[in-house]
Design a protein around this motif. Sequence first.
Motif, PDB file in Angstrom:
ATOM      1  N   ALA A  41       0.579  -1.248  -0.007  1.00 29.99           N
ATOM      2  CA  ALA A  41      -0.025   0.073   0.215  1.00 29.99           C
ATOM      3  C   ALA A  41       0.864   1.255   0.003  1.00 29.99           C
ATOM      4  O   ALA A  41       0.317   2.399  -0.714  1.00 29.99           O
ATOM      5  N   GLY A  42       1.892   1.277   0.782  1.00 35.95           N
ATOM      6  CA  GLY A  42       2.749   2.261   0.692  1.00 35.95           C
ATOM      7  C   GLY A  42       3.663   2.689  -0.566  1.00 35.95           C
ATOM      8  O   GLY A  42       3.888   4.034  -0.701  1.00 35.95           O
ATOM      9  N   LEU A  43       3.624   1.708  -1.285  1.00 36.95           N
ATOM     10  CA  LEU A  43       4.403   1.906  -2.591  1.00 36.95           C
ATOM     11  C   LEU A  43       3.209   2.246  -3.926  1.00 36.95           C
ATOM     12  O   LEU A  43       3.731   2.202  -4.953  1.00 36.95           O
ATOM     13  N   ALA A 203      -3.344   0.422  13.282  1.00 32.51           N
ATOM     14  CA  ALA A 203      -3.096   1.160  11.889  1.00 32.51           C
ATOM     15  C   ALA A 203      -2.817   0.101  10.833  1.00 32.51           C
ATOM     16  O   ALA A 203      -3.270   0.188   9.693  1.00 32.51           O
ATOM     17  N   LEU A 204      -2.216  -1.036  11.155  1.00 35.04           N
ATOM     18  CA  LEU A 204      -1.967  -2.156  10.495  1.00 35.04           C
ATOM     19  C   LEU A 204      -3.425  -2.577   9.933  1.00 35.04           C
ATOM     20  O   LEU A 204      -3.623  -3.092   8.766  1.00 35.04           O
ATOM     21  N   ASP A 205      -4.244  -2.948  10.885  1.00 34.64           N
ATOM     22  CA  ASP A 205      -5.283  -3.739  10.433  1.00 34.64           C
ATOM     23  C   ASP A 205      -6.560  -2.824   9.493  1.00 34.64           C
ATOM     24  O   ASP A 205      -6.664  -3.298   8.764  1.00 34.64           O
ATOM     25  N   LEU A 206      -6.439  -1.417   9.811  1.00 36.29           N
ATOM     26  CA  LEU A 206      -7.237  -0.539   8.965  1.00 36.29           C
ATOM     27  C   LEU A 206      -6.520  -0.680   7.481  1.00 36.29           C
ATOM     28  O   LEU A 206      -7.262  -0.437   6.563  1.00 36.29           O
ATOM     29  N   LEU A 212      -7.544  -4.020   1.000  1.00 37.51           N
ATOM     30  CA  LEU A 212      -8.291  -5.144   0.213  1.00 37.51           C
ATOM     31  C   LEU A 212      -9.587  -4.700  -0.140  1.00 37.51           C
ATOM     32  O   LEU A 212     -10.099  -5.056  -1.438  1.00 37.51           O
ATOM     33  N   GLY A 213     -10.036  -3.487   0.111  1.00 38.85           N
ATOM     34  CA  GLY A 213     -11.348  -2.780  -0.359  1.00 38.85           C
ATOM     35  C   GLY A 213     -11.138  -2.065  -1.496  1.00 38.85           C
ATOM     36  O   GLY A 213     -12.054  -2.052  -2.367  1.00 38.85           O
ATOM     37  N   THR A 214      -9.691  -1.779  -1.929  1.00 38.51           N
ATOM     38  CA  THR A 214      -9.545  -1.098  -3.079  1.00 38.51           C
ATOM     39  C   THR A 214      -8.935  -2.105  -4.120  1.00 38.51           C
ATOM     40  O   THR A 214      -8.438  -1.762  -5.026  1.00 38.51           O
ATOM     41  N   LEU A 215      -8.904  -3.418  -3.724  1.00 36.27           N
ATOM     42  CA  LEU A 215      -8.125  -4.326  -4.625  1.00 36.27           C
ATOM     43  C   LEU A 215      -8.976  -4.663  -5.949  1.00 36.27           C
ATOM     44  O   LEU A 215     -10.202  -4.646  -5.980  1.00 36.27           O
ATOM     45  N   SER A 216      -8.303  -4.416  -7.004  1.00 37.00           N
ATOM     46  CA  SER A 216      -8.977  -4.606  -8.367  1.00 37.00           C
ATOM     47  C   SER A 216      -8.832  -6.066  -8.652  1.00 37.00           C
ATOM     48  O   SER A 216      -7.846  -6.673  -9.023  1.00 37.00           O
TER      49      SER A 216
END
Length: 352
Positions: A41-43, A203-206, A212-216
């Motif tokens: 996510a950070g990348l 923070a990691l859980d969120l 996962l919610g933005t996974l295409s």
Amino acid sequence: MGSVRCRYSRRHNDFNTVIWHEPAAGALIEISFVGGHGTAAGLSDSFESLGFEEGYDLAIGLATVGLLSGVLIGIIMLNIAARKGASETLKHPDDISVDQQTGVLDQNRREPSGQMTTSTVSIDPLALHIGMVGLSIFIGYWLLEGLMWVEETLWIEQMELITHVPLFPFAMIGGIIVQIFITRFDKNDIVDRPTISRIQNTALDLLIVSALGTLSLQVIGNNLMEFIILAVVGVALNVFMFLYLAPRMIPHYWFERGMGDFGQSMGVAATGIMLMKIVDPEQKTPAMKAFGYKQILFEPMVGGGLVTAAAMPIIIQFGAVPALIVATILMIGFWLLGVLYFGKNKQNETRS
């Protein structure tokens, strides 16, 4: 931007290109399995700036596979080891406590998740600790901005590297700076480690849920065969290294210590810690302590740190083949060090 970024740019919604055409795809296992969801996510900005937008979704998907596989395969190997006597601390699967099996702590074993280190009249302790995290990110931001300015001033025409490195590894460095300052000047122990851990885990859980919610799924579907190959190879490689190399490279308590490395190499350090707590709940072995000492050097570099974050820019800048050669040389060097030095020490002690 420079020629590198323009060369690999494409339309954001064009996901039909096979990822093998992307040199940066070679870093997906490092990013996903070693870095986990946080690194992937950070990348996200780095994937976009390098013209490899679909790499974000593939990295999140692979990180999910790694996380689930690490837990499931780790538990399976724990049960097999307990029955075959491979572990020196876990003698039978029934030795695993009920709270470890259910995930819910018994009322008699519950502990406070943090301490009130400041008066709420002045500042709420939770707000103080969140502020410490924010300060670490703030320092990391200006470190990154400073290095980007240096790169742009000195050699932007020849090389773009720091431009594509995300913020989070520098936030880790900012955290180290804050920790050094606190260790030196915090005489009243106002920073509570359990509270920081709760903030970190939340923070990691969120982050995992939002990622996962933005996974295409379209991206994974268009590259399904490549995704399956990377997932299978990543899991198989980690299992092989644990079962074959760990007993030959780790002198003492190879199973307990190897469990931590196996869990971490499948996604996050928390998985490794969880597996070590199951196999050695009372910490009778030095596994947990050794794991903690290793993190001091491991996390800032390859555990989602600077090397992991810079993997794609390095591959794009210098080419996939040179990057592969350097990585292979380093891998062989550490393998020989582990087998011929630490492994020999184990054999000599056994004979004596």
